[in-house]
Design a protein around this motif. Sequence first.
Motif, PDB file in Angstrom:
ATOM      1  N   THR A  64       0.843  -1.193   0.000  1.00 52.87           N
ATOM      2  CA  THR A  64       0.000   0.000   0.000  1.00 52.87           C
ATOM      3  C   THR A  64       0.880   1.244   0.000  1.00 52.87           C
ATOM      4  N   PRO A  65       0.817   2.043  -1.071  1.00 51.98           N
ATOM      5  CA  PRO A  65       1.626   3.262  -1.103  1.00 51.98           C
ATOM      6  C   PRO A  65       1.120   4.272  -0.087  1.00 51.98           C
ATOM      7  N   PHE A  66       2.025   5.070   0.414  1.00 54.00           N
ATOM      8  CA  PHE A  66       1.674   6.139   1.348  1.00 54.00           C
ATOM      9  C   PHE A  66       1.847   7.448   0.584  1.00 54.00           C
ATOM     10  N   PRO A  67       0.747   8.111   0.159  1.00 49.78           N
ATOM     11  CA  PRO A  67       0.833   9.267  -0.731  1.00 49.78           C
ATOM     12  C   PRO A  67       1.794  10.377  -0.300  1.00 49.78           C
ATOM     13  N   PRO A  68       1.886  10.734   0.991  1.00 52.17           N
ATOM     14  CA  PRO A  68       2.834  11.810   1.330  1.00 52.17           C
ATOM     15  C   PRO A  68       4.296  11.470   1.022  1.00 52.17           C
ATOM     16  N   ASP A  69       4.614  10.174   0.919  1.00 54.70           N
ATOM     17  CA  ASP A  69       5.981   9.784   0.580  1.00 54.70           C
ATOM     18  C   ASP A  69       6.302  10.023  -0.885  1.00 54.70           C
ATOM     19  N   GLY A  70       5.292  10.226  -1.696  1.00 52.19           N
ATOM     20  CA  GLY A  70       5.505  10.453  -3.121  1.00 52.19           C
ATOM     21  C   GLY A  70       5.614   9.145  -3.883  1.00 52.19           C
ATOM     22  N   ILE A  71       5.843   9.282  -5.190  1.00 50.68           N
ATOM     23  CA  ILE A  71       5.950   8.125  -6.063  1.00 50.68           C
ATOM     24  C   ILE A  71       7.373   7.586  -5.995  1.00 50.68           C
ATOM     25  N   LYS A  72       7.507   6.299  -5.719  1.00 48.32           N
ATOM     26  CA  LYS A  72       8.834   5.690  -5.611  1.00 48.32           C
ATOM     27  C   LYS A  72       9.258   5.010  -6.915  1.00 48.32           C
ATOM     28  N   GLN A  73       8.304   4.671  -7.749  1.00 50.40           N
ATOM     29  CA  GLN A  73       8.610   4.037  -9.029  1.00 50.40           C
ATOM     30  C   GLN A  73       8.863   5.116 -10.086  1.00 50.40           C
ATOM     31  N   ASP A  74       9.443   4.705 -11.202  1.00 48.18           N
ATOM     32  CA  ASP A  74       9.641   5.612 -12.328  1.00 48.18           C
ATOM     33  C   ASP A  74       8.267   6.023 -12.860  1.00 48.18           C
ATOM     34  N   PRO A  75       7.947   7.327 -12.893  1.00 50.68           N
ATOM     35  CA  PRO A  75       6.604   7.741 -13.310  1.00 50.68           C
ATOM     36  C   PRO A  75       6.281   7.432 -14.765  1.00 50.68           C
ATOM     37  N   LEU A  76       7.273   7.141 -15.582  1.00 51.30           N
ATOM     38  CA  LEU A  76       7.026   6.831 -16.986  1.00 51.30           C
ATOM     39  C   LEU A  76       7.102   5.338 -17.275  1.00 51.30           C
ATOM     40  N   PHE A  77       7.320   4.505 -16.242  1.00 47.40           N
ATOM     41  CA  PHE A  77       7.410   3.061 -16.430  1.00 47.40           C
ATOM     42  C   PHE A  77       6.055   2.523 -16.876  1.00 47.40           C
ATOM     43  N   GLY A  78       6.046   1.830 -18.022  1.00 52.04           N
ATOM     44  CA  GLY A  78       4.807   1.254 -18.535  1.00 52.04           C
ATOM     45  C   GLY A  78       4.051   2.162 -19.474  1.00 52.04           C
ATOM     46  N   PHE A  79       4.522   3.364 -19.697  1.00 54.91           N
ATOM     47  CA  PHE A  79       3.862   4.297 -20.601  1.00 54.91           C
ATOM     48  C   PHE A  79       4.775   4.577 -21.780  1.00 54.91           C
ATOM     49  N   GLU A  80       4.228   4.575 -22.957  1.00 57.10           N
ATOM     50  CA  GLU A  80       5.020   4.881 -24.141  1.00 57.10           C
ATOM     51  C   GLU A  80       5.070   6.376 -24.420  1.00 57.10           C
ATOM     52  N   ASP A  81       3.953   7.036 -24.272  1.00 63.62           N
ATOM     53  CA  ASP A  81       3.893   8.447 -24.658  1.00 63.62           C
ATOM     54  C   ASP A  81       3.178   9.308 -23.617  1.00 63.62           C
ATOM     55  N   ARG A  82       3.473   9.069 -22.351  1.00 68.20           N
ATOM     56  CA  ARG A  82       2.851   9.867 -21.299  1.00 68.20           C
ATOM     57  C   ARG A  82       3.526  11.237 -21.229  1.00 68.20           C
ATOM     58  N   PRO A  83       2.747  12.319 -21.323  1.00 68.80           N
ATOM     59  CA  PRO A  83       3.367  13.643 -21.249  1.00 68.80           C
ATOM     60  C   PRO A  83       3.893  13.930 -19.844  1.00 68.80           C
ATOM     61  N   VAL A  84       5.049  14.575 -19.799  1.00 67.40           N
ATOM     62  CA  VAL A  84       5.647  14.942 -18.522  1.00 67.40           C
ATOM     63  C   VAL A  84       4.964  16.214 -18.025  1.00 67.40           C
ATOM     64  N   LYS A  85       4.589  16.227 -16.747  1.00 69.98           N
ATOM     65  CA  LYS A  85       3.935  17.412 -16.189  1.00 69.98           C
ATOM     66  C   LYS A  85       4.941  18.535 -16.042  1.00 69.98           C
ATOM     67  N   VAL A  86       4.545  19.712 -16.496  1.00 70.30           N
ATOM     68  CA  VAL A  86       5.422  20.876 -16.427  1.00 70.30           C
ATOM     69  C   VAL A  86       4.645  22.006 -15.769  1.00 70.30           C
ATOM     70  N   MET A  87       5.294  22.650 -14.831  1.00 72.89           N
ATOM     71  CA  MET A  87       4.701  23.808 -14.161  1.00 72.89           C
ATOM     72  C   MET A  87       4.757  24.986 -15.129  1.00 72.89           C
ATOM     73  N   ILE A  88       3.606  25.519 -15.518  1.00 74.87           N
ATOM     74  CA  ILE A  88       3.556  26.605 -16.493  1.00 74.87           C
ATOM     75  C   ILE A  88       3.865  27.947 -15.833  1.00 74.87           C
TER      76      ILE A  88
END
Length: 128
Positions: A18-42
């Motif tokens: 069970t992930p604990f959300p305040p710890d953040g994402i520990k896995q590679d955020p692009l793992f398993g995605f071919e063309d997932r856009p990277v979030k950018v602060m505008i």
Amino acid sequence: MGGVLSHQYSLYFNRDVTPFPPDGIKQDPLFGFEDRPVKVMIATEDELASCKVPPNKRDYCAHKWIEYKKCYAENIPWVQNCEHEVHEYNDCLYAELVDTYKDYERERRLLVRAQRIAAKKAKENLEE
């Protein structure tokens, strides 16, 4: 069960998957995605500071919040003219919420997968 109770139950009884959300994402955020856009602060930090954006609004939708507040200031007392900006800001918040839910579920599934692979390897080592 409600979402909070279910999450607390999972944290207590299934802590390792069970992930604990305040710890953040520990896995590679692009793992398993071919063309997932990277979030950018505008909005930049300078824009956020000059517009006095409160800390709880400094997320990926901050630029929409700034547009809404500008429209609000220009159209007082006819703030109903800013419906479009409000709608865009709320859509952005909803999309961000959905992304957060998807990231959580993806993280949980990857933890379950890692646990399953580790158990399979341990079983193979015992058989040898």
